[in-house]
Write a protein that holds these residues in place. Structure first.
Motif, PDB file in Angstrom:
ATOM      1  N   ARG A 113       0.914  -1.312   0.144  1.00 52.75           N
ATOM      2  CA  ARG A 113      -0.124  -0.024   0.015  1.00 52.75           C
ATOM      3  C   ARG A 113       0.771   1.218   0.092  1.00 52.75           C
ATOM      4  NH1 ARG A 113      -3.555  -1.672   5.138  1.00 52.75           N
ATOM      5  NH2 ARG A 113      -1.999  -3.520   5.112  1.00 52.75           N
ATOM      6  N   GLN A 114       1.999   1.362   0.507  1.00 47.63           N
ATOM      7  CA  GLN A 114       2.879   2.541   0.485  1.00 47.63           C
ATOM      8  C   GLN A 114       3.836   2.659  -0.758  1.00 47.63           C
ATOM      9  OE1 GLN A 114       2.604   0.511   3.123  1.00 47.63           O
ATOM     10  NE2 GLN A 114       1.482   1.611   4.632  1.00 47.63           N
ATOM     11  N   LEU A 254      10.509  -8.440   3.349  1.00 46.20           N
ATOM     12  CA  LEU A 254      10.870  -9.171   4.462  1.00 46.20           C
ATOM     13  C   LEU A 254      10.416  -8.643   5.962  1.00 46.20           C
ATOM     14  CD1 LEU A 254      14.929  -8.782   3.624  1.00 46.20           C
ATOM     15  CD2 LEU A 254      13.356 -10.942   3.742  1.00 46.20           C
ATOM     16  N   LEU A 255      10.101  -7.533   5.929  1.00 42.95           N
ATOM     17  CA  LEU A 255       9.556  -6.827   7.192  1.00 42.95           C
ATOM     18  C   LEU A 255       8.068  -7.438   7.235  1.00 42.95           C
ATOM     19  CD1 LEU A 255      10.414  -3.268   6.972  1.00 42.95           C
ATOM     20  CD2 LEU A 255      11.128  -4.657   9.020  1.00 42.95           C
ATOM     21  N   ARG A 256       7.368  -7.735   6.074  1.00 44.15           N
ATOM     22  CA  ARG A 256       5.780  -8.397   6.176  1.00 44.15           C
ATOM     23  C   ARG A 256       5.916  -9.810   6.284  1.00 44.15           C
ATOM     24  NH1 ARG A 256       5.488  -5.561   1.116  1.00 44.15           N
ATOM     25  NH2 ARG A 256       5.620  -7.394   0.112  1.00 44.15           N
ATOM     26  N   LEU A 260      12.711 -11.975  10.814  1.00 40.75           N
ATOM     27  CA  LEU A 260      14.219 -11.165  10.858  1.00 40.75           C
ATOM     28  C   LEU A 260      14.136  -9.943  11.600  1.00 40.75           C
ATOM     29  CD1 LEU A 260      15.686 -11.487   7.116  1.00 40.75           C
ATOM     30  CD2 LEU A 260      16.526 -12.702   9.474  1.00 40.75           C
ATOM     31  N   SER A 261      15.092  -9.822  12.429  1.00 40.50           N
ATOM     32  CA  SER A 261      15.062  -8.294  13.375  1.00 40.50           C
ATOM     33  C   SER A 261      15.443  -7.514  12.008  1.00 40.50           C
ATOM     34  CB  SER A 261      16.525  -8.376  14.306  1.00 40.50           C
ATOM     35  OG  SER A 261      17.688  -8.306  13.451  1.00 40.50           O
ATOM     36  N   LEU A 262      15.263  -6.106  12.925  1.00 40.47           N
ATOM     37  CA  LEU A 262      15.633  -5.055  12.046  1.00 40.47           C
ATOM     38  C   LEU A 262      17.070  -4.938  11.543  1.00 40.47           C
ATOM     39  CD1 LEU A 262      13.522  -2.168  13.627  1.00 40.47           C
ATOM     40  CD2 LEU A 262      12.800  -3.671  11.720  1.00 40.47           C
ATOM     41  N   ALA A 263      18.013  -5.426  12.328  1.00 37.48           N
ATOM     42  CA  ALA A 263      19.338  -5.572  11.915  1.00 37.48           C
ATOM     43  C   ALA A 263      19.673  -6.529  10.960  1.00 37.48           C
ATOM     44  CB  ALA A 263      20.371  -5.772  13.334  1.00 37.48           C
ATOM     45  N   TYR A 292       6.159   0.280   9.991  1.00 36.10           N
ATOM     46  CA  TYR A 292       5.736  -0.355   8.741  1.00 36.10           C
ATOM     47  C   TYR A 292       5.272  -1.876   8.886  1.00 36.10           C
ATOM     48  CZ  TYR A 292       5.774  -2.394   4.034  1.00 36.10           C
ATOM     49  OH  TYR A 292       5.208  -3.107   2.885  1.00 36.10           O
ATOM     50  N   ARG A 293       6.100  -2.593   9.625  1.00 38.66           N
ATOM     51  CA  ARG A 293       6.001  -4.069   9.945  1.00 38.66           C
ATOM     52  C   ARG A 293       4.626  -4.197  10.642  1.00 38.66           C
ATOM     53  NH1 ARG A 293      10.622  -7.547  12.287  1.00 38.66           N
ATOM     54  NH2 ARG A 293      10.625  -8.494  10.214  1.00 38.66           N
ATOM     55  N   HIS A 294       4.422  -3.276  11.742  1.00 38.08           N
ATOM     56  CA  HIS A 294       3.027  -3.339  12.509  1.00 38.08           C
ATOM     57  C   HIS A 294       1.966  -2.888  11.679  1.00 38.08           C
ATOM     58  CE1 HIS A 294       0.495  -3.034  15.964  1.00 38.08           C
ATOM     59  NE2 HIS A 294       0.000  -1.858  15.686  1.00 38.08           N
TER      60      HIS A 294
END
Length: 304
Positions: A113-114, A254-256, A260-263, A292-294
């Protein structure tokens, strides 16, 4: 994966939706904007696509209509039929009437969406792929399989339909790009230009690498000037600008989809500093990576 498959994987979110709709003339149905891409397949009968500021478009059995950005439109049995329905969850799948029967498969795909991808952004608002003997047989086979699963659910249908919908999306896009393969500019040209396609492949395959223009030119076997000219003419931006775009799209996926951690995400897309990654990501998406992940954990509702 190839460039088209990787691009679709990067921008696709959530699960696709679809349904079989049967109407008897006279009928007219409004389709509001959807937060993604929409499609219609005419299985039986005929109908008309009605759009603002455009002539009505006739569609017959076997035709596919694709809306890459989910544009609003109407579909009716005739151009002058009143629009009395509106696509919404829970509506009747079949409405009886005195006239000719039309059956359509209607569906929608959720997209990021973004941020989208220029491969999809440059497509026209409506792509009409008429049913023609011998044209795009794989697309026709996917349509037949999807229609059969929706019309007569059987063991395994719940697993088959999402897979067929994803296959249908790829076949629609493949058909469009094949029909425009001679284009000298735009993504149709980029995918068929050996130099540009070679650079796109290495960027897509290894976005974490600290690519330089000389390295990309060497991968394609051309000079830096030739690469810059041909890449910008087709893709619409210089190679390193596209590299940043692809890194951010990969990071968003990857966030979706991963834990994985942000790092870990930042390293996957070529940032050794989590701070530098967060700054670049917010510049592209308007949100910090964690936010964004949230936000992506709350999917959009799409009516078909």
């Amino acid at each position: 994966m190839d460039i088209l498959s990787q691009t679709i994987a990067a921008v696709r979110t959530g699960a696709p939706a679809s349904g079989l709709f049967i109407r008897h003339a006279p009928w007219g149905r409004a389709y509001p904007v959807v937060p993604g891409a929409g499609f219609h397949v005419v299985l039986q009968g005929s109908c008309w696509l009605l759009r603002p500021d455009a002539e009505p478009l006739a569609m017959g059995a076997g035709d596919v209509l694709f809306m890459p950005r989910g544009a609003d439109h109407d579909i009716a049995d005739q151009p002058d039929t009143a629009i009395t329905e509106r696509a919404m969850p829970g509506e009747p799948r079949e409405i009886q009437g005195p006239g000719v029967r039309t059956a359509l498969v209607c569906g929608a795909y959720e997209l990021g969406r973004q941020r989208s991808h220029p491969l999809l952004d440059e497509l026209p608002e409506f792509i009409h792929l008429p049913a023609r003997p011998g044209r795009h047989p794989a697309l026709r086979s996917a349509v037949d399989l999807l229609a059969g699963e929706i019309a007569e659910p059987r063991l395994g249908t719940d697993a088959a339909i999402p897979a067929l919908l994803d296959t249908l999306l790829l076949y629609i896009l493949r058909a469009w790009f094949e029909e425009h393969a001679e284009a000298a500019s735009g993504w149709a040209g980029a995918l068929t230009d050996p130099t540009v396609a070679a650079v796109l492949r290495v960027i897509h395959d290894d976005p974490a690498r600290a690519w330089t223009v000389p390295e990309l030119a060497a991968a394609a076997g051309v000079s830096r000037a030739t690469l810059a000219r041909r890449f910008t003419a087709t893709v619409g931006e210089p190679p390193l600008s596209y590299l940043t775009r692809w890194r951010m799209l990969t990071a968003a996926r990857l966030l979706r989809e991963s834990e994985l951690s942000l790092a870990g995400v930042s390293r996957k897309v070529g940032y050794q500093s989590e701070f530098a990654f967060a700054k670049a990501f917010k510049r592209e998406y308007g949100l910090a990576p964690g936010r964004y992940r949230h936000a992506e954990e709350s999917p959009a509702v799409v009516a078909v």
